[in-house]
Design a protein around this motif. Structure first.
Motif, PDB file in Angstrom:
ATOM      1  N   ARG A 275      -0.245  -4.030  -5.763  1.00 47.29           N
ATOM      2  CA  ARG A 275      -0.198  -2.670  -5.226  1.00 47.29           C
ATOM      3  C   ARG A 275      -1.588  -2.085  -5.039  1.00 47.29           C
ATOM      4  O   ARG A 275      -2.490  -2.300  -5.838  1.00 47.29           O
ATOM      5  CB  ARG A 275       0.575  -1.779  -6.184  1.00 47.29           C
ATOM      6  N   ALA A 276      -1.715  -1.312  -3.972  1.00 53.09           N
ATOM      7  CA  ALA A 276      -2.867  -0.441  -3.748  1.00 53.09           C
ATOM      8  C   ALA A 276      -2.304   0.938  -3.454  1.00 53.09           C
ATOM      9  O   ALA A 276      -1.308   1.063  -2.746  1.00 53.09           O
ATOM     10  CB  ALA A 276      -3.706  -0.934  -2.581  1.00 53.09           C
ATOM     11  N   LYS A 277      -2.927   1.973  -4.007  1.00 54.04           N
ATOM     12  CA  LYS A 277      -2.442   3.333  -3.791  1.00 54.04           C
ATOM     13  C   LYS A 277      -3.132   4.024  -2.624  1.00 54.04           C
ATOM     14  O   LYS A 277      -2.671   5.062  -2.163  1.00 54.04           O
ATOM     15  CB  LYS A 277      -2.625   4.168  -5.058  1.00 54.04           C
ATOM     16  N   THR A 278      -4.239   3.448  -2.148  1.00 55.51           N
ATOM     17  CA  THR A 278      -4.981   4.024  -1.023  1.00 55.51           C
ATOM     18  C   THR A 278      -5.400   2.901  -0.080  1.00 55.51           C
ATOM     19  O   THR A 278      -5.427   1.725  -0.471  1.00 55.51           O
ATOM     20  CB  THR A 278      -6.258   4.754  -1.507  1.00 55.51           C
TER      21      THR A 278
ATOM     22  N   PHE B 120       7.299   2.466  -4.770  1.00 57.49           N
ATOM     23  CA  PHE B 120       6.722   1.190  -5.198  1.00 57.49           C
ATOM     24  C   PHE B 120       7.668   0.463  -6.158  1.00 57.49           C
ATOM     25  O   PHE B 120       7.865  -0.751  -6.045  1.00 57.49           O
ATOM     26  CB  PHE B 120       5.352   1.380  -5.853  1.00 57.49           C
ATOM     27  N   ILE B 121       8.266   1.184  -7.077  1.00 57.02           N
ATOM     28  CA  ILE B 121       9.213   0.571  -8.024  1.00 57.02           C
ATOM     29  C   ILE B 121      10.394  -0.031  -7.277  1.00 57.02           C
ATOM     30  O   ILE B 121      10.792  -1.174  -7.528  1.00 57.02           O
ATOM     31  CB  ILE B 121       9.679   1.606  -9.076  1.00 57.02           C
ATOM     32  N   LYS B 122      10.948   0.711  -6.323  1.00 62.20           N
ATOM     33  CA  LYS B 122      12.098   0.199  -5.560  1.00 62.20           C
ATOM     34  C   LYS B 122      11.718  -1.017  -4.719  1.00 62.20           C
ATOM     35  O   LYS B 122      12.461  -1.997  -4.653  1.00 62.20           O
ATOM     36  CB  LYS B 122      12.672   1.304  -4.668  1.00 62.20           C
TER      37      LYS B 122
ATOM     38  N   VAL C 198       0.882  -1.174   0.000  1.00 61.54           N
ATOM     39  CA  VAL C 198       0.000   0.000   0.000  1.00 61.54           C
ATOM     40  C   VAL C 198       0.914   1.217   0.000  1.00 61.54           C
ATOM     41  O   VAL C 198       1.429   1.639   1.038  1.00 61.54           O
ATOM     42  CB  VAL C 198      -0.960  -0.002   1.211  1.00 61.54           C
ATOM     43  N   GLU C 199       1.125   1.743  -1.194  1.00 63.81           N
ATOM     44  CA  GLU C 199       2.117   2.803  -1.412  1.00 63.81           C
ATOM     45  C   GLU C 199       1.624   3.724  -2.522  1.00 63.81           C
ATOM     46  O   GLU C 199       1.313   3.253  -3.612  1.00 63.81           O
ATOM     47  CB  GLU C 199       3.462   2.187  -1.790  1.00 63.81           C
ATOM     48  N   ASP C 200       1.547   5.016  -2.249  1.00 67.79           N
ATOM     49  CA  ASP C 200       1.063   5.957  -3.259  1.00 67.79           C
ATOM     50  C   ASP C 200       2.173   6.567  -4.106  1.00 67.79           C
ATOM     51  O   ASP C 200       1.924   7.064  -5.197  1.00 67.79           O
ATOM     52  CB  ASP C 200       0.219   7.065  -2.624  1.00 67.79           C
TER      53      ASP C 200
END
Length: 135
Positions: A32-35, A17-19, A10-12
């Motif tokens: 992935r979730a952005k929220t 997120f790429i790293k 969970v990373e916006d």
């Protein structure tokens, strides 16, 4: 085929997120979730072995949602992964129900896969022990 553990990140922020993905994809299946709301929807319909939760999503703290996440998926390991290195933040996240807390920096990114594996093994062992006592 290897039985890879599934991790919800969970990373916006795209760069983090790429790293994170670069470090974890050889050992884990990543989604992935952005929220937090997006994460909750994914958690309702999918199994994940672990959740990496950024503290700050769109400039708001995600800590208030930790109890809701843990209520929905109580046996899923939840690790807060954030740039905030204050002891107050660590204590708050653990008190809210997080299983671990990792500060985002280059060293922790490199050690993240190992830390995640160790945390998953620790909690799997604890759950197994609790289950055998109930039997």
């Amino acid at each position: 085929m290897l039985n890879l553990k599934k991790v919800l990140v969970v990373e916006d922020e795209e760069i983090y997120f790429i790293k994170i993905s670069q470090v974890l994809t050889t050992h884990f299946l990543i989604q992935r979730a952005k929220t937090v709301n997006q994460a909750l929807q994914l958690l309702e319909h999918n199994h994940f072995d672990a959740i990496l939760l950024d503290k700050f999503l769109n400039e708001e703290s995600s800590f208030s949602q930790i109890p809701k996440i843990k209520q929905l998926v109580p046996t899923t390991t939840l690790i807060v992964f954030t740039t905030d290195d204050s002891l107050e933040s660590v204590a708050e996240s653990i008190n809210m129900g997080a299983d671990d807390y990792v500060v985002k920096d280059l060293e922790s990114l490199n050690a993240l896969a190992v830390r995640l594996k160790m945390t998953l093994e620790k909690f799997a062992s604890m759950r197994s022990s609790v289950q055998s006592r109930k039997s």
